[in-house]
Design an enzyme around this catalytic site. Structure first.
Site, PDB file in Angstrom:
ATOM      1  N   SER A  52       0.830  -1.211   0.000  1.00  0.00           N
ATOM      2  CA  SER A  52       0.000   0.000   0.000  1.00  0.00           C
ATOM      3  C   SER A  52       0.856   1.250   0.000  1.00  0.00           C
ATOM      4  O   SER A  52       1.903   1.295   0.643  1.00  0.00           O
ATOM      5  CB  SER A  52      -0.881   0.015   1.248  1.00  0.00           C
ATOM      6  N   ARG A  54      -1.243   4.704  -0.480  1.00  0.00           N
ATOM      7  CA  ARG A  54      -2.269   5.617   0.028  1.00  0.00           C
ATOM      8  C   ARG A  54      -2.842   5.183   1.377  1.00  0.00           C
ATOM      9  O   ARG A  54      -2.954   5.997   2.301  1.00  0.00           O
ATOM     10  CB  ARG A  54      -3.431   5.746  -0.982  1.00  0.00           C
ATOM     11  N   THR A  55      -3.230   3.932   1.485  1.00  0.00           N
ATOM     12  CA  THR A  55      -3.918   3.493   2.698  1.00  0.00           C
ATOM     13  C   THR A  55      -3.003   3.617   3.905  1.00  0.00           C
ATOM     14  O   THR A  55      -3.383   4.142   4.951  1.00  0.00           O
ATOM     15  CB  THR A  55      -4.431   2.052   2.506  1.00  0.00           C
ATOM     16  N   ARG A 103      -5.720  -4.477   5.951  1.00  0.00           N
ATOM     17  CA  ARG A 103      -5.812  -4.762   4.514  1.00  0.00           C
ATOM     18  C   ARG A 103      -5.485  -6.234   4.340  1.00  0.00           C
ATOM     19  O   ARG A 103      -4.342  -6.659   4.607  1.00  0.00           O
ATOM     20  CB  ARG A 103      -4.825  -3.890   3.727  1.00  0.00           C
ATOM     21  N   HIS A 130     -13.560  -2.385  -0.896  1.00  0.00           N
ATOM     22  CA  HIS A 130     -12.619  -1.314  -0.526  1.00  0.00           C
ATOM     23  C   HIS A 130     -13.445  -0.097  -0.092  1.00  0.00           C
ATOM     24  O   HIS A 130     -13.485   0.916  -0.787  1.00  0.00           O
ATOM     25  CB  HIS A 130     -11.726  -0.991  -1.725  1.00  0.00           C
ATOM     26  N   GLN A 133     -12.046   3.549   0.110  1.00  0.00           N
ATOM     27  CA  GLN A 133     -11.826   4.135  -1.212  1.00  0.00           C
ATOM     28  C   GLN A 133     -13.097   4.803  -1.725  1.00  0.00           C
ATOM     29  O   GLN A 133     -13.073   5.930  -2.215  1.00  0.00           O
ATOM     30  CB  GLN A 133     -11.384   3.018  -2.191  1.00  0.00           C
ATOM     31  N   ASN A 161     -13.004  -5.499  -6.307  1.00  0.00           N
ATOM     32  CA  ASN A 161     -13.307  -5.015  -4.944  1.00  0.00           C
ATOM     33  C   ASN A 161     -13.793  -3.557  -4.929  1.00  0.00           C
ATOM     34  O   ASN A 161     -14.740  -3.225  -4.206  1.00  0.00           O
ATOM     35  CB  ASN A 161     -12.082  -5.202  -4.024  1.00  0.00           C
ATOM     36  N   ASP A 222      -9.839   1.260 -12.575  1.00  0.00           N
ATOM     37  CA  ASP A 222      -8.907   0.658 -11.617  1.00  0.00           C
ATOM     38  C   ASP A 222      -8.076  -0.344 -12.421  1.00  0.00           C
ATOM     39  O   ASP A 222      -8.423  -0.684 -13.558  1.00  0.00           O
ATOM     40  CB  ASP A 222      -9.722  -0.035 -10.496  1.00  0.00           C
ATOM     41  N   SER A 226      -5.675  -7.024 -10.025  1.00  0.00           N
ATOM     42  CA  SER A 226      -5.586  -6.586  -8.633  1.00  0.00           C
ATOM     43  C   SER A 226      -4.522  -7.375  -7.884  1.00  0.00           C
ATOM     44  O   SER A 226      -4.070  -8.442  -8.345  1.00  0.00           O
ATOM     45  CB  SER A 226      -6.947  -6.788  -7.953  1.00  0.00           C
ATOM     46  N   MET A 227      -4.173  -6.860  -6.705  1.00  0.00           N
ATOM     47  CA  MET A 227      -3.179  -7.536  -5.870  1.00  0.00           C
ATOM     48  C   MET A 227      -3.656  -8.948  -5.547  1.00  0.00           C
ATOM     49  O   MET A 227      -4.792  -9.130  -5.109  1.00  0.00           O
ATOM     50  CB  MET A 227      -2.962  -6.748  -4.580  1.00  0.00           C
ATOM     51  N   CYS A 262      -8.556   4.961  -8.534  1.00  0.00           N
ATOM     52  CA  CYS A 262      -8.202   4.819  -7.118  1.00  0.00           C
ATOM     53  C   CYS A 262      -6.693   4.796  -6.900  1.00  0.00           C
ATOM     54  O   CYS A 262      -6.231   5.049  -5.795  1.00  0.00           O
ATOM     55  CB  CYS A 262      -8.847   3.570  -6.539  1.00  0.00           C
ATOM     56  N   LEU A 263      -5.940   4.480  -7.978  1.00  0.00           N
ATOM     57  CA  LEU A 263      -4.481   4.345  -7.937  1.00  0.00           C
ATOM     58  C   LEU A 263      -4.075   3.142  -7.058  1.00  0.00           C
ATOM     59  O   LEU A 263      -4.797   2.842  -6.125  1.00  0.00           O
ATOM     60  CB  LEU A 263      -3.793   5.627  -7.421  1.00  0.00           C
ATOM     61  N   ARG A 290      -8.718  10.392   0.532  1.00  0.00           N
ATOM     62  CA  ARG A 290      -8.650   9.158   1.324  1.00  0.00           C
ATOM     63  C   ARG A 290      -8.452   9.512   2.797  1.00  0.00           C
ATOM     64  O   ARG A 290      -9.118   8.980   3.685  1.00  0.00           O
ATOM     65  CB  ARG A 290      -7.489   8.265   0.844  1.00  0.00           C
TER      66      ARG A 290
HETATM   67  N1   CP Z   1      -6.053   3.209  -3.583  1.00  0.00           N
HETATM   68  C1   CP Z   1      -5.365   2.534  -2.654  1.00  0.00           C
HETATM   69  O1   CP Z   1      -5.931   1.860  -1.798  1.00  0.00           O
HETATM   70  O2   CP Z   1      -4.023   2.683  -2.725  1.00  0.00           O
HETATM   71  P1   CP Z   1      -2.936   1.811  -1.937  1.00  0.00           P
HETATM   72  O3   CP Z   1      -3.073   0.406  -2.446  1.00  0.00           O
HETATM   73  O4   CP Z   1      -1.615   2.426  -2.309  1.00  0.00           O
HETATM   74  O5   CP Z   1      -3.223   1.898  -0.482  1.00  0.00           O
HETATM   75  N1  NVA Z   2      -8.392  -3.430  -7.172  1.00  0.00           N
HETATM   76  C1  NVA Z   2      -7.102  -3.006  -6.688  1.00  0.00           C
HETATM   77  C2  NVA Z   2      -7.245  -1.810  -5.814  1.00  0.00           C
HETATM   78  C3  NVA Z   2      -5.957  -1.244  -5.303  1.00  0.00           C
HETATM   79  C4  NVA Z   2      -6.165  -0.075  -4.401  1.00  0.00           C
HETATM   80  C5  NVA Z   2      -6.450  -4.146  -5.935  1.00  0.00           C
HETATM   81  O1  NVA Z   2      -7.137  -4.825  -5.176  1.00  0.00           O
HETATM   82  O2  NVA Z   2      -5.256  -4.361  -6.115  1.00  0.00           O
END
Ligand code: CP
Ligand code: NVA
Length: 311
Positions: A52, A54-55, A103, A130, A133, A161, A222, A226-227, A262-263, A290
């Site tokens: 992460s 931002r979070t 997270r 999320h 977000q 998400n 987005d 995703s992760m 959302c980045l 955020r």
């Molecule tokens: N948008 C968002 O949640 O960014 P991070 O994954 O960097 O926290």
């Molecule tokens: N959908 C993305 C959001 C990242 C903030 C993920 O889960 O990786």
């Protein structure tokens, strides 16, 4: 009953609007350099099973602005569900800290964490949703447009998400939400059904990004991968071809449309660099929000849990 923030639907419509009001007040304080130590000497344990920017930074900074402190626990520190049972992590942290932000991969773990915690738990993303977000995103739309309820928000890409949280928002506050996704990338069916059953928002799932973008007030995207989905990346890059926010797609939206993400962004995949750097983009207002939105969520939870705070 202790309150948590695990999904947007944990808040009522009135509470979401109150969260926006408080977020704007807290933001104004920060801009004016006015301290607001509502949680002096309190601590937040931040559990991250995924990376992460931002979070982590927004919660940690927000806690300092509240007069408290946040502890970062990375993926190798806790190994949630592997080194130790979720419920034990939850019970131990509750003895040290006033707040838990997590997270995680599995949403079930988030629910279990909240169930066994005696302190409020805030969801900083799971594979399912999320919510922080979407509170920041809708706050951003609210600030730029004065309201959210007349907005057509078009999400181009994966029914992931973030998309699930847009649907959860649509079951509490009315707006027009359109997802343009390729076949096989629809959102969680139960969440979609619930949002439709709530009967307050117009919700569409379509396959044609151009048709979806027409008359959009907001174009949102987005990442395609995703992760946790990294092994699918090659297939996804192929499947999502054409689902990119670029200047051409933007030309179908309203002339004053906002572009949001959302980045983190993967430039030239789901969005072009020229659009993020262009005049329609409010991506960095969104990222900033955020912090303000999450701080407001904390204030709302604290008040619900008996704190005497007036803002
Ligand atoms: N948008 C968002 O949640 O960014 P991070 O994954 O960097 O926290
Ligand atoms: N959908 C993305 C959001 C990242 C903030 C993920 O889960 O990786």
């Amino acid at each position: 009953m202790k309150r948590d923030f695990l999904a947007v639907t944990d808040f009522s419509k009135a509470e979401i609007y109150e969260t926006f009001r408080i977020a704007k007040a807290l933001k104004a304080d920060v801009k004016a350099g006015k301290p607001h130590h509502y949680f002096a000497n309190e601590t937040m344990a931040m559990i991250f099973a995924k990376p992460s920017l931002r979070t982590r930074v927004s919660f940690e900074t927000g806690m300092v602005q509240f007069g408290g402190h946040a502890l970062y626990l990375g993926p190798s520190d806790i190994s949630i569900g592997k080194r130790e049972a979720v419920k034990d992590i939850s019970r131990v942290i509750s003895r040290y800290n006033n707040w838990i932000m997590a997270r995680l991969f599995l949403h079930e773990h988030m629910i279990e964490l909240a169930k066994y915690a005696s302190v409020p738990v805030i969801n900083g993303l799971t594979d399912y949703n999320h919510p922080c977000q979407i509170m920041a995103d809708m706050l951003t739309i609210y600030e730029h447009r004065g309201q959210v309820e007349d907005q057509k928000v078009v999400f181009i890409g994966d029914g992931n998400n973030v998309c699930n949280s847009f649907l959860n928002f649509a079951s509490v506050i009315p707006y027009h939400f359109v997802l343009a996704a390729p076949e096989g990338y629809d959102p969680d069916p139960e969440t979609l059904a619930k949002a439709k059953a709530a009967g307050i928002s117009e919700i569409e799932i379509v396959r044609d990004p151009i048709a979806a973008a027409k008359d959009a007030d907001v174009l949102y995207t987005d990442v395609w991968t995703s992760m946790g989905q990294e092994v699918e990346r090659r297939k996804r890059v192929n499947d999502f071809k054409g689902f990119q926010i670029n200047n051409e797609l933007l030309s179908y939206a309203k002339s004053d449309a906002l572009v949001m993400h959302c980045l983190p962004a993967h430039y030239e995949e789901e969005i072009t660099e020229s659009v993020i750097d262009g005049p329609h983009s409010v991506v960095f207002d969104e990222a900033e929000n955020r912090m303000h939105a999450q701080k407001a969520v904390m204030v709302m939870l604290a008040i619900s849990n008996g704190a005497d705070i007036t803002i």
